[in-house]
Design a protein around this motif. Structure first.
Motif, PDB file in Angstrom:
ATOM      1  N   ALA A   1      36.435  38.563  42.314  1.00  0.00           N
ATOM      2  CA  ALA A   1      35.677  37.205  42.730  1.00  0.00           C
ATOM      3  C   ALA A   1      36.183  37.120  43.993  1.00  0.00           C
ATOM      4  CB  ALA A   1      35.970  36.028  41.799  1.00  0.00           C
ATOM      5  N   THR A   2      35.161  36.507  44.867  1.00  0.00           N
ATOM      6  CA  THR A   2      35.526  35.980  46.328  1.00  0.00           C
ATOM      7  C   THR A   2      34.845  34.470  46.273  1.00  0.00           C
ATOM      8  OG1 THR A   2      35.858  38.075  47.165  1.00  0.00           O
ATOM      9  CG2 THR A   2      35.456  36.282  48.653  1.00  0.00           C
TER      10      THR A   2
ATOM     11  N   GLU B   1      41.426  24.628  46.776  1.00  0.00           N
ATOM     12  CA  GLU B   1      42.370  25.484  47.386  1.00  0.00           C
ATOM     13  C   GLU B   1      43.307  25.877  46.485  1.00  0.00           C
ATOM     14  OE1 GLU B   1      42.785  25.342  51.999  1.00  0.00           O
ATOM     15  OE2 GLU B   1      43.187  23.242  51.187  1.00  0.00           O
ATOM     16  N   ALA B   2      43.977  24.845  45.901  1.00  0.00           N
ATOM     17  CA  ALA B   2      44.871  24.960  44.678  1.00  0.00           C
ATOM     18  C   ALA B   2      44.401  25.813  43.674  1.00  0.00           C
ATOM     19  CB  ALA B   2      45.461  23.647  44.391  1.00  0.00           C
ATOM     20  N   VAL B   3      43.306  25.429  43.069  1.00  0.00           N
ATOM     21  CA  VAL B   3      42.633  26.325  41.953  1.00  0.00           C
ATOM     22  C   VAL B   3      42.632  27.795  42.173  1.00  0.00           C
ATOM     23  CG1 VAL B   3      40.702  26.406  40.495  1.00  0.00           C
ATOM     24  CG2 VAL B   3      41.926  24.038  40.733  1.00  0.00           C
ATOM     25  N   PHE B   4      41.913  28.084  43.465  1.00  0.00           N
ATOM     26  CA  PHE B   4      41.602  29.355  43.652  1.00  0.00           C
ATOM     27  C   PHE B   4      42.792  30.184  44.195  1.00  0.00           C
ATOM     28  CE2 PHE B   4      37.329  27.607  43.346  1.00  0.00           C
ATOM     29  CZ  PHE B   4      36.632  28.215  42.374  1.00  0.00           C
ATOM     30  N   ALA B   5      43.877  29.550  44.670  1.00  0.00           N
ATOM     31  CA  ALA B   5      45.004  30.375  45.161  1.00  0.00           C
ATOM     32  C   ALA B   5      45.597  31.278  44.176  1.00  0.00           C
ATOM     33  CB  ALA B   5      46.181  29.328  45.743  1.00  0.00           C
ATOM     34  N   GLY B   6      45.840  32.581  44.711  1.00  0.00           N
ATOM     35  CA  GLY B   6      46.254  33.611  43.677  1.00  0.00           C
ATOM     36  C   GLY B   6      45.345  34.155  42.535  1.00  0.00           C
ATOM     37  N   ARG B   7      44.018  33.458  42.424  1.00  0.00           N
ATOM     38  CA  ARG B   7      42.921  33.849  41.538  1.00  0.00           C
ATOM     39  C   ARG B   7      41.826  34.778  42.078  1.00  0.00           C
ATOM     40  NH1 ARG B   7      41.508  28.743  37.546  1.00  0.00           N
ATOM     41  NH2 ARG B   7      43.723  27.838  37.621  1.00  0.00           N
ATOM     42  N   CYS B   8      41.875  34.541  43.362  1.00  0.00           N
ATOM     43  CA  CYS B   8      40.895  35.230  44.189  1.00  0.00           C
ATOM     44  C   CYS B   8      40.655  35.148  45.537  1.00  0.00           C
ATOM     45  CB  CYS B   8      39.236  34.961  43.728  1.00  0.00           C
ATOM     46  SG  CYS B   8      38.837  33.201  43.860  1.00  0.00           S
TER      47      CYS B   8
ATOM     48  N   MET C   1      41.217  56.500  27.935  1.00  0.00           N
ATOM     49  CA  MET C   1      40.153  55.811  28.327  1.00  0.00           C
ATOM     50  C   MET C   1      40.494  55.427  29.977  1.00  0.00           C
ATOM     51  SD  MET C   1      39.728  53.237  25.126  1.00  0.00           S
ATOM     52  CE  MET C   1      38.506  52.493  25.985  1.00  0.00           C
ATOM     53  N   GLY C   2      39.146  55.229  30.746  1.00  0.00           N
ATOM     54  CA  GLY C   2      39.146  54.988  32.006  1.00  0.00           C
ATOM     55  C   GLY C   2      39.324  53.581  32.479  1.00  0.00           C
ATOM     56  N   GLU C   3      39.574  53.137  33.378  1.00  0.00           N
ATOM     57  CA  GLU C   3      39.598  51.697  33.770  1.00  0.00           C
ATOM     58  C   GLU C   3      38.056  51.087  33.711  1.00  0.00           C
ATOM     59  OE1 GLU C   3      41.324  51.153  37.629  1.00  0.00           O
ATOM     60  OE2 GLU C   3      43.232  51.695  37.192  1.00  0.00           O
ATOM     61  N   GLN C   4      38.159  49.746  33.379  1.00  0.00           N
ATOM     62  CA  GLN C   4      37.049  49.263  33.179  1.00  0.00           C
ATOM     63  C   GLN C   4      36.235  49.022  34.839  1.00  0.00           C
ATOM     64  OE1 GLN C   4      37.442  45.142  31.730  1.00  0.00           O
ATOM     65  NE2 GLN C   4      35.920  45.452  30.177  1.00  0.00           N
ATOM     66  N   PRO C   5      34.843  49.254  34.610  1.00  0.00           N
ATOM     67  CA  PRO C   5      34.382  49.188  36.165  1.00  0.00           C
ATOM     68  C   PRO C   5      34.337  47.689  36.527  1.00  0.00           C
ATOM     69  CG  PRO C   5      32.591  49.342  34.374  1.00  0.00           C
ATOM     70  CD  PRO C   5      33.959  49.630  33.754  1.00  0.00           C
ATOM     71  N   VAL C   6      34.506  47.299  37.832  1.00  0.00           N
ATOM     72  CA  VAL C   6      34.627  45.807  38.450  1.00  0.00           C
ATOM     73  C   VAL C   6      33.435  45.745  39.301  1.00  0.00           C
ATOM     74  CG1 VAL C   6      36.124  44.505  39.626  1.00  0.00           C
ATOM     75  CG2 VAL C   6      37.147  45.811  37.932  1.00  0.00           C
ATOM     76  N   THR C   7      32.777  44.432  39.113  1.00  0.00           N
ATOM     77  CA  THR C   7      31.661  44.066  39.985  1.00  0.00           C
ATOM     78  C   THR C   7      32.253  43.022  40.998  1.00  0.00           C
ATOM     79  OG1 THR C   7      30.060  44.600  38.526  1.00  0.00           O
ATOM     80  CG2 THR C   7      29.595  42.822  40.060  1.00  0.00           C
ATOM     81  N   ARG C   8      31.909  43.211  42.534  1.00  0.00           N
ATOM     82  CA  ARG C   8      32.465  42.139  43.141  1.00  0.00           C
ATOM     83  C   ARG C   8      31.186  41.243  43.310  1.00  0.00           C
ATOM     84  NH1 ARG C   8      33.184  47.193  45.844  1.00  0.00           N
ATOM     85  NH2 ARG C   8      31.113  46.890  46.706  1.00  0.00           N
ATOM     86  N   VAL C   9      31.623  40.159  43.049  1.00  0.00           N
ATOM     87  CA  VAL C   9      30.960  38.633  42.975  1.00  0.00           C
ATOM     88  C   VAL C   9      31.472  37.731  44.046  1.00  0.00           C
ATOM     89  CG1 VAL C   9      30.055  36.715  41.476  1.00  0.00           C
ATOM     90  CG2 VAL C   9      30.315  39.264  40.470  1.00  0.00           C
ATOM     91  N   THR C  10      30.647  37.310  45.049  1.00  0.00           N
ATOM     92  CA  THR C  10      30.991  36.353  45.735  1.00  0.00           C
ATOM     93  C   THR C  10      30.370  35.071  45.485  1.00  0.00           C
ATOM     94  OG1 THR C  10      31.285  38.007  47.700  1.00  0.00           O
ATOM     95  CG2 THR C  10      30.749  35.677  48.446  1.00  0.00           C
ATOM     96  N   TYR C  11      31.145  34.044  45.342  1.00  0.00           N
ATOM     97  CA  TYR C  11      30.426  32.789  45.041  1.00  0.00           C
ATOM     98  C   TYR C  11      30.651  31.883  46.086  1.00  0.00           C
ATOM     99  CZ  TYR C  11      31.506  33.975  40.056  1.00  0.00           C
ATOM    100  OH  TYR C  11      31.704  34.763  39.010  1.00  0.00           O
TER     101      TYR C  11
END
Length: 380
Positions: free
Chosen positions: A38-39, A51-58, A1-11
């Motif tokens: 996500a960005t 800053e703390a919540v999103f660090a390392g996540r996106c 199976m191929g990789e799942q397609p990813v959508t780039r979403v900017t919040y």
């Protein structure tokens, strides 16, 4: 199976303090991590918790705020920052109809479809303001409302096509079981959580709390959150056993230290802080605003807004009656954990992303020419 397609979403976010909009975006980033890259674009000053919540996540992109209508350079910088993330979709979050309006503009000129979420209703000052906002909201590919009241404002006041509006309920997640509450008052601890702004009605809660103390009730009050009204609220609390706990990073642990939760807001959509308290197994009181009655009244004790006497009476009853506290806590926990989850919120949002991305482009999207992006591979 191929990789799942990813959508780039900017919040796009612009609140100077952490609130419900930021918490919802954090939940979406977590729940959709397998299908969305996500960005987050935020404006200064960036809340420390954000800053703390999103660090390392996106990726987090920070830009200077737009000072006003004549600050064209800052508007262009915001538009450029959003475009430079090369999004497949832009999701703008607004605490009120006027908050983050330049984010709406950045989304429209991002070169990608643009979705907006309005978290709170709010008064609009003039016909000119209503007309400008109607253009900005109406040009979005879709607008999410967190309550029917917010959706009504979008359709009736801002003239958004009802076919492009959708109610998506906020969701909460509780990572551990609710903590049993003591039946022994020592003292009874009341808490409230939110931005320190007039909308949250913390001044009304302080007036009611002062009444309870004057009657000799052994109660304390804890206020979580930051905001521009902090100095005034501290002054209003002078001489009372009130703790201002500042920005609360670990909400679950903070809620575990309370006996009763109170939301005294003047207006709301579907209040996330209240839902988190219900999920924590706390007996909850809330003002009858926004979607609290229609969505949550089975699990909370409702009181009129801006009524310190009524609020004091309700708090007095809940603090004195262990049976009432147990009943409210049980019903609230059952309601929120079975009906309102971050998973269901993310599924509904991801489905809207797919529909918007696959929809024929609208005229205002005059960005770069690009091939059709991949839609999210799952609802999250």
């Amino acid at each position: 199976m191929g990789e799942q397609p990813v959508t780039r979403v900017t919040y796009v976010l612009d609140a100077p303090v952490w609130g419900g909009a930021e918490a919802v975006v954090a939940a979406l980033v977590d729940e959709l991590r397998e299908s969305v890259r996500a960005t987050v674009v935020a404006v200064r000053p960036v809340p420390q918790r954000l800053e703390a919540v999103f660090a390392g996540r996106c990726e987090l992109v920070v830009v200077d705020p737009v000072a006003g209508k004549v600050d064209a350079r800052a508007v262009l910088r915001l538009v450029a920052a959003v475009r430079n993330t090369r999004p497949d979709l832009v999701h703008v979050n607004l605490n009120s109809p006027t908050n983050n309006r330049y984010g709406l503009l950045a989304g429209l000129f991002s070169g990608a479809p643009s979705v907006a979420t309005l978290h709170l209703p709010g008064a609009l000052d003039s016909s000119v303001q209503r007309s400008v906002l109607a253009l900005l909201y109406g040009a979005q590919d879709a607008v999410i409302a967190v309550s029917q009241e917010v959706r009504t404002l979008l359709i009736d006041t801002l003239r958004v096509d009802e076919r492009r509006t959708r109610v998506v309920d906020n969701g909460v997640r509780r990572s551990r079981p609710a903590v049993p509450r003591s039946s022994v008052p020592s003292p009874r601890v009341i808490g409230t959580l939110g931005r320190l702004v007039p909308q949250k009605g913390i001044d009304v809660l302080l007036t009611a709390f002062r009444q309870l103390r004057a009657e000799g009730l052994d109660v304390r009050l804890r206020v979580g959150g930051t905001g521009p009204d902090e100095a005034a609220l501290r002054a209003a609390a002078a001489g009372l056993p009130v703790d201002f706990d500042g920005d609360v990073g670990d909400v679950e642990s903070w809620l575990d230290g309370l006996d009763v939760f109170c939301l005294a807001s003047r207006s709301e959509g579907l209040p996330l802080a209240l839902m988190e308290a219900m999920a924590a197994g706390l007996p909850c009181l809330a003002t009858d605003v926004g979607q609290v009655r229609t969505a949550l009244s089975d699990g909370v004790l409702l009181v009129p807004a801006q009524d310190p006497d009524g609020l004091a009476a309700a708090l007095r009853a809940v603090c004195a009656d262990a049976g009432l506290r147990h009943d409210l806590a049980g019903r609230g926990h059952e309601l929120v954990t079975t009906r309102y989850s971050t998973e269901s919120m993310a599924r509904a949002t991801a489905a809207l992303y797919r529909a918007v991305i696959l929809r024929p482009r609208r005229r205002l999207h005059r960005g770069r020419r690009r091939s059709r992006p991949n839609a999210p591979g799952s609802d999250g």
